[in-house]
Structures are given as structure tokens and as C-alpha cells.
Scaffold this motif. Structure first.
Motif, PDB file in Angstrom:
ATOM      1  N   MET A 174     -10.642  16.925   6.015  1.00 27.18           N
ATOM      2  CA  MET A 174     -10.639  18.008   7.012  1.00 27.18           C
ATOM      3  C   MET A 174     -12.054  18.274   7.542  1.00 27.18           C
ATOM      4  SD  MET A 174      -7.690  19.402   7.741  1.00 27.18           S
ATOM      5  CE  MET A 174      -7.809  21.158   8.144  1.00 27.18           C
ATOM      6  N   ILE A 179     -14.192  11.934  14.282  1.00 24.84           N
ATOM      7  CA  ILE A 179     -13.878  10.506  14.489  1.00 24.84           C
ATOM      8  C   ILE A 179     -14.177  10.077  15.936  1.00 24.84           C
ATOM      9  CG2 ILE A 179     -11.416  10.898  15.014  1.00 24.84           C
ATOM     10  CD1 ILE A 179     -12.655   7.964  12.874  1.00 24.84           C
ATOM     11  N   HIS A 180     -14.114  11.025  16.873  1.00 19.51           N
ATOM     12  CA  HIS A 180     -14.411  10.701  18.276  1.00 19.51           C
ATOM     13  C   HIS A 180     -15.876  10.312  18.450  1.00 19.51           C
ATOM     14  CE1 HIS A 180     -10.900  13.513  19.639  1.00 19.51           C
ATOM     15  NE2 HIS A 180     -10.481  12.418  19.053  1.00 19.51           N
ATOM     16  N   ILE A 213     -10.268  14.373  12.223  1.00 18.42           N
ATOM     17  CA  ILE A 213      -9.775  14.524  13.594  1.00 18.42           C
ATOM     18  C   ILE A 213     -10.118  15.933  14.052  1.00 18.42           C
ATOM     19  CG2 ILE A 213      -7.720  14.553  15.065  1.00 18.42           C
ATOM     20  CD1 ILE A 213      -6.443  12.686  12.854  1.00 18.42           C
ATOM     21  N   GLN A 215     -10.167  19.558  15.706  1.00 18.06           N
ATOM     22  CA  GLN A 215      -9.101  20.500  16.031  1.00 18.06           C
ATOM     23  C   GLN A 215      -9.488  21.258  17.297  1.00 18.06           C
ATOM     24  OE1 GLN A 215      -8.367  22.962  12.690  1.00 18.06           O
ATOM     25  NE2 GLN A 215      -6.685  24.090  13.634  1.00 18.06           N
ATOM     26  N   PHE A 216      -8.525  21.408  18.229  1.00 18.91           N
ATOM     27  CA  PHE A 216      -8.835  22.073  19.492  1.00 18.91           C
ATOM     28  C   PHE A 216      -8.122  23.420  19.622  1.00 18.91           C
ATOM     29  CE2 PHE A 216      -9.721  17.635  20.046  1.00 18.91           C
ATOM     30  CZ  PHE A 216     -10.866  17.610  20.822  1.00 18.91           C
ATOM     31  N   LEU A 224      -3.044  18.324   9.956  1.00 21.44           N
ATOM     32  CA  LEU A 224      -2.041  17.414  10.522  1.00 21.44           C
ATOM     33  C   LEU A 224      -1.270  16.716   9.402  1.00 21.44           C
ATOM     34  CD1 LEU A 224      -4.159  15.767  13.346  1.00 21.44           C
ATOM     35  CD2 LEU A 224      -2.197  17.267  13.646  1.00 21.44           C
ATOM     36  N   ILE A 232      -3.409   8.636  14.733  1.00 20.26           N
ATOM     37  CA  ILE A 232      -4.609   8.939  15.526  1.00 20.26           C
ATOM     38  C   ILE A 232      -5.793   8.104  15.053  1.00 20.26           C
ATOM     39  CG2 ILE A 232      -6.257  10.767  16.127  1.00 20.26           C
ATOM     40  CD1 ILE A 232      -3.830  12.720  15.988  1.00 20.26           C
TER      41      ILE A 232
ATOM     42  N   ARG B 116       3.637  21.364  16.182  1.00 15.57           N
ATOM     43  CA  ARG B 116       2.458  21.430  15.319  1.00 15.57           C
ATOM     44  C   ARG B 116       1.272  20.701  15.969  1.00 15.57           C
ATOM     45  NH1 ARG B 116       3.089  19.102   9.171  1.00 15.57           N
ATOM     46  NH2 ARG B 116       0.937  19.338   8.475  1.00 15.57           N
ATOM     47  N   TRP B 120      -2.408  22.078  17.162  1.00 10.50           N
ATOM     48  CA  TRP B 120      -3.660  21.439  16.720  1.00 10.50           C
ATOM     49  C   TRP B 120      -4.572  21.110  17.901  1.00 10.50           C
ATOM     50  CZ3 TRP B 120      -5.704  20.418  11.921  1.00 10.50           C
ATOM     51  CH2 TRP B 120      -6.837  19.600  11.900  1.00 10.50           C
ATOM     52  N   PHE B 121      -3.974  20.588  18.968  1.00 11.18           N
ATOM     53  CA  PHE B 121      -4.774  20.136  20.103  1.00 11.18           C
ATOM     54  C   PHE B 121      -4.929  21.215  21.181  1.00 11.18           C
ATOM     55  CE2 PHE B 121      -3.722  15.875  18.354  1.00 11.18           C
ATOM     56  CZ  PHE B 121      -5.027  15.394  18.260  1.00 11.18           C
ATOM     57  N   GLY B 122      -4.545  22.438  20.871  1.00 10.97           N
ATOM     58  CA  GLY B 122      -4.765  23.532  21.813  1.00 10.97           C
ATOM     59  C   GLY B 122      -3.928  23.453  23.075  1.00 10.97           C
ATOM     60  N   ALA B 231       1.058  12.339  19.131  1.00 11.90           N
ATOM     61  CA  ALA B 231      -0.224  12.519  18.441  1.00 11.90           C
ATOM     62  C   ALA B 231      -1.307  11.689  19.128  1.00 11.90           C
ATOM     63  CB  ALA B 231      -0.086  12.108  16.974  1.00 11.90           C
ATOM     64  N   ILE B 232      -0.993  10.431  19.400  1.00 21.59           N
ATOM     65  CA  ILE B 232      -1.984   9.525  19.986  1.00 21.59           C
ATOM     66  C   ILE B 232      -2.322   9.937  21.417  1.00 21.59           C
ATOM     67  CG2 ILE B 232      -2.393   7.126  20.694  1.00 21.59           C
ATOM     68  CD1 ILE B 232      -0.657   6.319  18.209  1.00 21.59           C
ATOM     69  N   ASN B 235      -4.488  13.108  21.411  1.00 18.29           N
ATOM     70  CA  ASN B 235      -5.841  12.768  20.984  1.00 18.29           C
ATOM     71  C   ASN B 235      -6.615  12.097  22.129  1.00 18.29           C
ATOM     72  OD1 ASN B 235      -7.895  12.346  18.801  1.00 18.29           O
ATOM     73  ND2 ASN B 235      -7.486  10.202  19.298  1.00 18.29           N
ATOM     74  N   ARG B 239     -10.061  13.666  23.686  1.00 15.33           N
ATOM     75  CA  ARG B 239     -11.206  13.026  23.046  1.00 15.33           C
ATOM     76  C   ARG B 239     -12.462  12.972  23.925  1.00 15.33           C
ATOM     77  NH1 ARG B 239     -12.819   8.093  22.965  1.00 15.33           N
ATOM     78  NH2 ARG B 239     -12.829   7.850  20.727  1.00 15.33           N
TER      79      ARG B 239
END
Lengths: 240, 240
Positions: A174, A179-180, A213, A215-216, A224, A232, B116, B120-122, B231-232, B235, B239
């Protein structure tokens, strides 16, 4: 008609203990059975209610009634083909490119999805800790959608394995590096941990890098799911 | 003690028909119930076997015995808190940034995982076709891990919705443009389709772009699961 002792054997193969004792496992479904045959899995016996099977030798195929099939199938609605296969014994692993390592993944659906992802992203080897759920569990096999035929899966002691490896080891945490923003090499090991506890402390010490990964959303969000995270991470590894 | 009629109502809420008729749904688990309260969901009644609840008004909380709870819970092992909530009625959607659209996702676990992921990704808004599984289905709620509290979900006719939108619409297709090579804008709509059939022809015609996740393994691989694909894609969107 299938003899009683054989019906009992097949039903027992739903349990890991009997799969290990006999070195056999069960795969259901015409397409999945054909994919196993094509990729070199050796069949002990394949029962069908009448379907033709590509790649099966005549002596391997036996008829079964739908009534008998229902007694031994792990599916609510058995689909007419049930294959009993010899487990693949992997003795020498050739690690090339990236390898995925699982440290204690417990949920059969998650393992199945991860095997399917390895197949999609061309990851040839999946290394599992001995605590990871058995890949020949019927629920895992169902979730792989046939990908089990194309990914080599190897259960071993992770400490020994990671100590012996020469490629960089990336653990997923976490609080790891985004990773980006991580430059990923051509070859490496990606480790994912248990659903509740993540990567164990013993394995963590053997990681060269810790990645995450970003979090936004709001920070109250749960982590996740491990299969989603694998998707991802593998996409990140392959996107270059 | 809980009166019989109320036990019956709660049990019925496991079915979509009764959730629609009553405008109510059930959420189980202390943490998930507290998250709903915090994010402004209005409680009709919360039953507990004795736990303290943050954010609940005294008149909303009622005691329940474990025996009664077992009768009405959708969980194998109920965990002591069951909240009955009013469904949120969304009338005006403010679409900012990216919005996810689902065209007929059927599996409750997939929808839960996608909610979910949005959290996570807003992603604030999730638009579902009317054929998409109900987000108040107990299995969906369980899979969201509380994220339902933080994502606005809106069921509507996709043709009308997509005709009215001004941002670029990206549909996900097996044969679409490689998402790794696509320049994605600040605002947009990402559409994912049904597990078996993908995006419907009607909706496809309303897509400005068709995108896909490249495959690196052997080409015999099945498509990715819709939640994994989401998910992909999310991201990739975030990213930059």
C-alpha cells in the motif's frame, strides 16, 4: 456405465488431499479439456455424454450418463465433458521476462483470475507459496477459463526461491513507490500477497523494491482486490 | 425482539422487486453501515446485537437477537449489524472528469468490484443501463466493500444519456485501438459491456472511439474479465 470406484475417485478429487495422493485433477467442459490436451497435459480418462473431442485418443475417452455425471461434477449444471488429468510436474523452471509470485493468495476466484491475467499478458511462470490455494481446485480451474493450460504454475518455498533469483524483486505494498513513476526493467519478479494481510514479513525482507498503485479517490477507500491489483501491475509492466 | 412483519420485509429486500417497491435496501456490517451514514444515506432502521454505531441517531437503532439476525441475513455468518437504508434518489448528475458507463453488466461480483474501482480512482459517477444488475443487490453491496457510499450510481437509458453528452465517448472492444497508444483527454466517458456479449450494437454506434487492452500472450486466450479490464482502463486514464 462408470464403475462405482471410479465415480468415488473422481468425486474425491474435489479435495486437495486426494488430488495430491493420486497426482490427478478434474477439468470440466469441452473447450477447457481440449485446451489441456492441446497444451500437452496427459489425460487419465475423459468422460463424455456423447460429444466429440479434438486431440483425445480413443482409449482415453469413455461414455458417461448425465445422471452419473451429475453425481461427480462440481458444477450446478454439468456440461457433458469431464476430464481426469495427470497433474503437471514442473522440475526445471526457465525464468524469462517477468515472473509473478503469490505469497498466500487464498481465494480460488482470485487465483483463477490471476492465472488468466498471466496468460493474457504473456507471463509464462507463476510461482506460489505453499500456503497459496491449490491451482487444481475446481473453483480455480473454472475461473481460469482454460488459461491453466498455458501458464506454468510452481509451488515452492518462497524464501529459497527468492534468495536464489538474480533478477530484481518488486513487492506490492500500500505504501510502496508509485508504480506510474517507477522505471521497470526487462526482467523481474512481481510479488502479490494474501487478501487480508498482504506480503508476509519474511518475504518482504527479500524484496528489492516496494511498489504501489496510487489512489485517486477519498482516502477512506479499502485497498484494491489482489486480482484487480495484479491486472494493473501487469499492464504497467507490459505497457512500455 | 423484532416484529414478524419487519423480519419479513427485511428478508424480502433481498429481492429487487421489493427493494424497488419500498425504496429500501439492506447493508450488513458495522463498518459498511457507518460509511453509509457518514456519506449521507438515510437509515430507516439499524439492527444490532449490541454494537455501538458511530453516526446513528438513537431512534434509528434497534436491538436484534443473533437468532433473528440469522433468519434475515444474506450472509452465512452475520456479523451483528444490519442496516435498512433508503435508496438514494439521484436527480441531477454533475459530470466532471471521467464517467464510467456499464452496458448490461450482469454479475453482482463484477459490478461490486467496478464500484470499488471507481472509488479508488476517484470516478464520482457510474451510469448503468437498465439491464445492468441492481447495485443494491446484497452480493453487489458485499463486493463493494463500502465503496457504494462514495460513488453515485444512476440507472438510465444509455441512448438518451449518450446522445445528450458533450464529452468524448470511449467504448471498449476486443479489436479497438491499443489503449497504451491512445491520447486520453481530461474528460470523457468509458463504456464497458456485458460479460458475454460486450457492448450492444445500439450503444456501439454512439461511441466516438473504440479502445482495447493489448494482448501479450498466445492469441487463444479468452478476453479479460470486465472488472479486470475496468481496472486497467481506469489506471490508464489516471496515470498521466
Amino acid at each position: 456405465m462408470v464403475v462405482k470406484s471410479e465415480l468415488k475417485l473422481i468425486k474425491n478429487l474435489q479435495q486437495k488431499k486426494y488430488r495430491n495422493e493420486n497426482g490427478l485433477f478434474v477439468m470440466e467442459g469441452k473447450k477447457a479439456v481440449e485446451e489441456l490436451l492441446e497444451s500437452g497435459f496427459k489425460a487419465y480418462k475423459i468422460f463424455t455424454t456423447g460429444q466429440e473431442l479434438q486431440g483425445a485418443k480413443a482409449f482415453e475417452v469413455a461414455p458417461i450418463s448425465m445422471k452419473e455425471l451429475k453425481q461427480i461434477s462440481s458444477l450446478k449444471n454439468p456440461n457433458g465433458v469431464l476430464g481426469v488429468f495427470y497433474k503437471k510436474i514442473t522440475t526445471d523452471l526457465k525464468l524469462e521476462g517477468w515472473t509473478v509470485v503469490l505469497d498466500g493468495v487464498q481465494d480460488p476466484g482470485n487465483l483463477g483470475t490471476i492465472i488468466r491475467l498471466c496468460d493474457w499478458f504473456g507471463i509464462e511462470n507463476l510461482i506460489c507459496s505453499k500456503e497459496t490455494v491449490d491451482c487444481y481446485n475446481p473453483k480455480v480451474l473454472q475461473a481460469t477459463m482454460g488459461s491453466i493450460a498455458r501458464v506454468t504454475i510452481f509451488y515452492t518455498d518462497l524464501t529459497n526461491f527468492l534468495n536464489a533469483t538474480k533478477v530484481p524483486v518488486y513487492g506490492t505494498f500500500m505504501e510502496g513507490e508509485n508504480i506510474h513513476k517507477t522505471n521497470l526493467p526487462e526482467n523481474g519478479i512481481l510479488i502479490l500477497g494474501n487478501e487480508g494481510n498482504g506480503i508476509s514479513d519474511t518475504v518482504r525482507k527479500l524484496c528489492d523494491y516496494e511498489v504501489s498503485i496510487p489512489q485517486f479517490g477519498k482516502k477512506t477507500t479499502e485497498s484494491l482486490n489482489v486480482a484487480t491489483a495484479t491486472a494493473i501491475f501487469l499492464n504497467e509492466i507490459k505497457r512500455k
